[in-house]
Design a protein around this motif. Structure first.
Motif, PDB file in Angstrom:
ATOM      1  N   GLY A 158       8.891 -12.685   6.167  1.00  0.00           N
ATOM      2  CA  GLY A 158       9.547 -11.549   5.540  1.00  0.00           C
ATOM      3  C   GLY A 158       8.639 -10.933   4.496  1.00  0.00           C
ATOM      4  O   GLY A 158       7.881 -11.631   3.828  1.00  0.00           O
ATOM      5  N   CYS A 159       8.677  -9.616   4.350  1.00  0.00           N
ATOM      6  CA  CYS A 159       7.846  -8.919   3.362  1.00  0.00           C
ATOM      7  C   CYS A 159       8.476  -7.592   2.988  1.00  0.00           C
ATOM      8  O   CYS A 159       8.886  -6.830   3.855  1.00  0.00           O
TER       9      CYS A 159
ATOM     10  N   VAL B  84       6.746  -5.587   0.631  1.00  0.00           N
ATOM     11  CA  VAL B  84       5.644  -4.860  -0.021  1.00  0.00           C
ATOM     12  C   VAL B  84       5.140  -3.777   0.924  1.00  0.00           C
ATOM     13  O   VAL B  84       4.239  -3.995   1.734  1.00  0.00           O
ATOM     14  N   GLN B  85       5.738  -2.599   0.824  1.00  0.00           N
ATOM     15  CA  GLN B  85       5.412  -1.507   1.734  1.00  0.00           C
ATOM     16  C   GLN B  85       4.009  -0.949   1.530  1.00  0.00           C
ATOM     17  O   GLN B  85       3.494  -0.249   2.390  1.00  0.00           O
ATOM     18  N   GLN B  86       3.365  -1.269   0.432  1.00  0.00           N
ATOM     19  CA  GLN B  86       2.006  -0.800   0.158  1.00  0.00           C
ATOM     20  C   GLN B  86       0.949  -1.631   0.884  1.00  0.00           C
ATOM     21  O   GLN B  86      -0.225  -1.297   0.872  1.00  0.00           O
ATOM     22  N   CYS B  87       1.354  -2.720   1.535  1.00  0.00           N
ATOM     23  CA  CYS B  87       0.413  -3.595   2.244  1.00  0.00           C
ATOM     24  C   CYS B  87       0.167  -3.066   3.655  1.00  0.00           C
ATOM     25  O   CYS B  87       1.106  -2.667   4.350  1.00  0.00           O
ATOM     26  N   VAL B  88      -1.070  -3.108   4.077  1.00  0.00           N
ATOM     27  CA  VAL B  88      -1.441  -2.648   5.412  1.00  0.00           C
ATOM     28  C   VAL B  88      -0.776  -3.488   6.504  1.00  0.00           C
ATOM     29  O   VAL B  88      -0.578  -3.024   7.622  1.00  0.00           O
ATOM     30  N   HIS B  89      -0.385  -4.717   6.184  1.00  0.00           N
ATOM     31  CA  HIS B  89       0.226  -5.604   7.169  1.00  0.00           C
ATOM     32  C   HIS B  89       1.751  -5.487   7.224  1.00  0.00           C
ATOM     33  O   HIS B  89       2.386  -6.161   8.031  1.00  0.00           O
ATOM     34  N   HIS B  90       2.351  -4.641   6.383  1.00  0.00           N
ATOM     35  CA  HIS B  90       3.803  -4.454   6.380  1.00  0.00           C
ATOM     36  C   HIS B  90       4.206  -3.699   7.637  1.00  0.00           C
ATOM     37  O   HIS B  90       3.530  -2.766   8.063  1.00  0.00           O
ATOM     38  N   CYS B  91       5.311  -4.079   8.241  1.00  0.00           N
ATOM     39  CA  CYS B  91       5.731  -3.501   9.524  1.00  0.00           C
ATOM     40  C   CYS B  91       6.682  -2.321   9.349  1.00  0.00           C
ATOM     41  O   CYS B  91       7.882  -2.424   9.601  1.00  0.00           O
TER      42      CYS B  91
ATOM     43  N   TYR C  75       9.074  -7.040   7.403  1.00  0.00           N
ATOM     44  CA  TYR C  75       8.343  -8.185   7.936  1.00  0.00           C
ATOM     45  C   TYR C  75       6.846  -7.894   7.904  1.00  0.00           C
ATOM     46  O   TYR C  75       6.414  -6.747   7.868  1.00  0.00           O
ATOM     47  N   CYS C  76       6.074  -8.965   7.954  1.00  0.00           N
ATOM     48  CA  CYS C  76       4.618  -8.889   8.025  1.00  0.00           C
ATOM     49  C   CYS C  76       4.205  -8.861   9.494  1.00  0.00           C
ATOM     50  O   CYS C  76       4.903  -9.405  10.343  1.00  0.00           O
ATOM     51  N   THR C  77       3.063  -8.255   9.778  1.00  0.00           N
ATOM     52  CA  THR C  77       2.569  -8.217  11.152  1.00  0.00           C
ATOM     53  C   THR C  77       1.546  -9.313  11.445  1.00  0.00           C
ATOM     54  O   THR C  77       1.140  -9.477  12.589  1.00  0.00           O
TER      55      THR C  77
END
Length: 59
Positions: free
Chosen positions: A11-12, A14-21, A26-28
């Protein structure tokens, strides 16, 4: 633009992360690295997602 592949085990929010889905919280990535910036961590604020990468960053 390709559809992201959410890893429902990570689960994530943090929408500023490149790995955010996208619209899913969720994380990718297949796995993440969690670390600390403290010698003796005692609270959640002492931990960091070391897999975090800012969207738009070159590396």
């Amino acid at each position: 633009m390709s559809e992201c592949k959410a890893n429902k085990s990570i689960g994530c929010t943090v929408q500023q992360c490149v790995h955010h889905c996208g619209n899913e919280n969720y994380c990718t990535l297949n796995s993440i690295q969690v670390g600390t910036h403290e010698a003796h961590p005692t609270v959640v604020e002492c931990t960091d997602c070391e897999s975090f990468r800012v969207k738009g960053s070159c590396c």
